[in-house]
Design a protein around this motif. Structure first.
Motif, short mmCIF file in Angstrom:
data_model
loop_
_atom_site.label_atom_id
_atom_site.label_comp_id
_atom_site.label_asym_id
_atom_site.label_seq_id
_atom_site.Cartn_x
_atom_site.Cartn_y
_atom_site.Cartn_z
N TYR A 63 35.98 60.21 41.94
CA TYR A 63 36.18 58.76 42.15
C TYR A 63 37.33 58.52 43.12
O TYR A 63 37.21 57.78 44.10
N MET A 64 38.48 59.18 42.89
CA MET A 64 39.64 59.01 43.78
C MET A 64 39.32 59.51 45.19
O MET A 64 39.70 58.87 46.18
N PHE A 65 38.64 60.64 45.28
CA PHE A 65 38.29 61.23 46.57
C PHE A 65 37.43 60.26 47.39
O PHE A 65 37.69 60.02 48.57
N LEU A 66 36.40 59.70 46.76
CA LEU A 66 35.52 58.77 47.46
C LEU A 66 36.26 57.49 47.87
O LEU A 66 36.07 56.98 48.98
N LYS A 67 37.10 57.00 46.98
CA LYS A 67 37.89 55.81 47.30
C LYS A 67 38.79 56.05 48.51
O LYS A 67 38.91 55.19 49.40
N MET A 68 39.41 57.21 48.55
CA MET A 68 40.32 57.53 49.65
C MET A 68 39.57 57.68 50.96
O MET A 68 40.00 57.16 52.00
N LEU A 69 38.45 58.39 50.96
CA LEU A 69 37.68 58.55 52.19
C LEU A 69 37.11 57.23 52.67
O LEU A 69 37.11 56.94 53.87
N LYS A 70 36.65 56.43 51.75
CA LYS A 70 36.06 55.14 52.13
C LYS A 70 37.09 54.21 52.76
O LYS A 70 36.83 53.56 53.78
N TYR A 117 47.13 59.75 55.42
CA TYR A 117 45.79 60.01 54.92
C TYR A 117 45.72 59.76 53.42
O TYR A 117 46.67 59.98 52.68
N GLY A 118 44.53 59.33 52.98
CA GLY A 118 44.33 59.10 51.55
C GLY A 118 44.12 60.39 50.78
O GLY A 118 44.57 60.52 49.64
N VAL A 119 43.43 61.34 51.40
CA VAL A 119 43.16 62.62 50.74
C VAL A 119 43.19 63.74 51.77
O VAL A 119 42.80 63.55 52.93
N LEU A 120 43.70 64.89 51.37
CA LEU A 120 43.71 66.09 52.21
C LEU A 120 43.23 67.26 51.36
O LEU A 120 43.48 67.30 50.15
N TYR A 121 42.57 68.22 52.00
CA TYR A 121 42.10 69.38 51.25
C TYR A 121 41.71 70.49 52.20
O TYR A 121 41.77 70.34 53.43
N ALA A 122 41.33 71.63 51.64
CA ALA A 122 41.02 72.84 52.41
C ALA A 122 40.03 73.69 51.61
O ALA A 122 39.70 73.35 50.47
N PRO A 123 39.55 74.78 52.19
CA PRO A 123 38.64 75.65 51.43
C PRO A 123 39.32 76.26 50.20
O PRO A 123 40.54 76.33 50.13
N PHE A 124 38.51 76.71 49.25
CA PHE A 124 39.02 77.55 48.18
C PHE A 124 38.24 78.85 48.19
O PHE A 124 37.14 78.92 48.73
#
Length: 336
Positions: free
Chosen positions: A187-194, A118-125
């Motif tokens: 910017y990085m987040f959008l690039k990774m999801l796209k 995956y390009g990006v991973l995340y969770a709630p804060f």
């Protein structure tokens, strides 16, 4: 053994908060983790280095103090962390936040066993003051790559603490072109999801404390802009919104997408909290906030104008009660 996860912490002047952040790292997968403190040439750089060396004596993880030679600013320091890290994945953290208990023991096995990169991973804060969860969807889920995921999840990228990027996918991005914008992670987040897609965990990842002063100070990195330093000012948020808009438009131009149109609609819905806070500062301050809001390069929906007059006429307390009841009614009817 190759490093699986680099935990990169941005640092500027906040010694006690940094120690809390470092000590919040807790996992049984000790050999898979490194911690990097990227100190951004603050007046307390020497003292911070000494504190990290002190923590290092009892820290079971590989811990490195890596100060920048000159002040790079928010965006530049995120880019520096990517460069300095040796892990396959990089987890970004602000020094005044902390990692949520048990999260790393969920994350690391997943990274090891996942058959997809995956390009990006995340969770709630979770906010420490209210215990409220944000970017909360209630279940683990894979985020498909493409423009639709970018549109749906763009607001999940605003807080950079807890965002995890695949290093080889983002290390070529130039953070310097985002100087004074403060949203390189968006910017990085959008690039990774796209282009690669992502993954979301339901388990909280970060305690959002936010009790330190601004993370980079009034320096060359903030362009001498007082509004980028005084985060207690409600109008300061609009200054940040201005550059957020710029970052999204840069992404759209590069990727030939139209994420910004979706952001505009979401931005209008999110605008109420800022208007309510500004109204509590008095009518003159409220009108100043409204004028600055309308000067942003974003098309506001009619509901924002309704918010404005509702707050202007009824005040913040009564308006907040009305909108709260309306939200509860909408949620109830969605379930029926």
């Amino acid at each position: 053994m190759a490093t699986l996860l680099s935990i990169g912490i941005t640092s500027y002047k906040r010694i006690n908060e940094l120690e809390r952040c470092i000590r919040s790292v807790d996992t049984k997968y000790v050999d898979d983790v490194e911690i990097i403190v990227s100190e951004d040439c603050s007046p307390l750089s020497k003292e911070i280095g000494e504190k990290v060396e002190e923590i290092k004596k009892t820290c079971k993880y590989r811990l490195s103090f890596m100060p920048n030679e000159h002040n790079l600013g928010y965006d530049g320091n995120l880019g520096a962390i990517i460069r300095k890290s040796s892990g396959k994945y990089v987890l970004l953290m602000s020094d005044d936040d902390a990692i949520y208990e048990g999260y790393l023991d969920i994350l690391i096995p997943f990274l090891k066993e996942a058959n997809k990169e995956y390009g990006v991973l995340y969770a709630p804060f979770v906010y420490t003051t209210t215990k409220r969860k944000d970017r909360n969807y209630g279940k683990d889920m894979e985020l498909e790559k493409g423009e639709d995921s970018c549109k749906k999840h763009i607001y999940d990228s605003i807080l950079f603490s807890g965002l995890i990027f695949r290093k080889e996918y983002v290390e070529s991005y130039d953070a310097s072109k985002f100087l004074n914008m403060n949203y390189f992670q968006v910017y990085m987040f959008l690039k990774m999801l796209k282009n690669y897609g992502g993954y979301y965990f339901a388990h909280p990842s970060v305690w959002c404390v936010g009790d330190g002063e601004n993370a980079y100070g009034l320096s060359e990195s903030s362009g001498g802009n007082e509004l980028l330093v005084n985060r207690k000012s409600v109008i300061s948020n609009l200054e940040f919104n201005k550059t957020l808009i710029m970052v999204i438009k840069i992404f759209d131009q590069e990727e030939s997408t139209n994420v910004f149109s979706s952001f505009e609609k979401q931005y209008s819905l999110h605008s109420y909290s800022g208007l309510s806070k500004a109204r509590r500062m008095g009518k003159q301050y409220y009108r100043e906030y409204w004028d600055k809001l309308n000067s942003l390069d974003v098309k506001l929906t009619p509901i924002v104008r309704f918010y404005y007059y509702l707050l202007l006429i009824l005040g913040a307390d009564m308006s907040d009660n009305i909108t709260s009841l309306a939200k509860k009614w909408l949620k109830h009817n969605d379930k029926v």
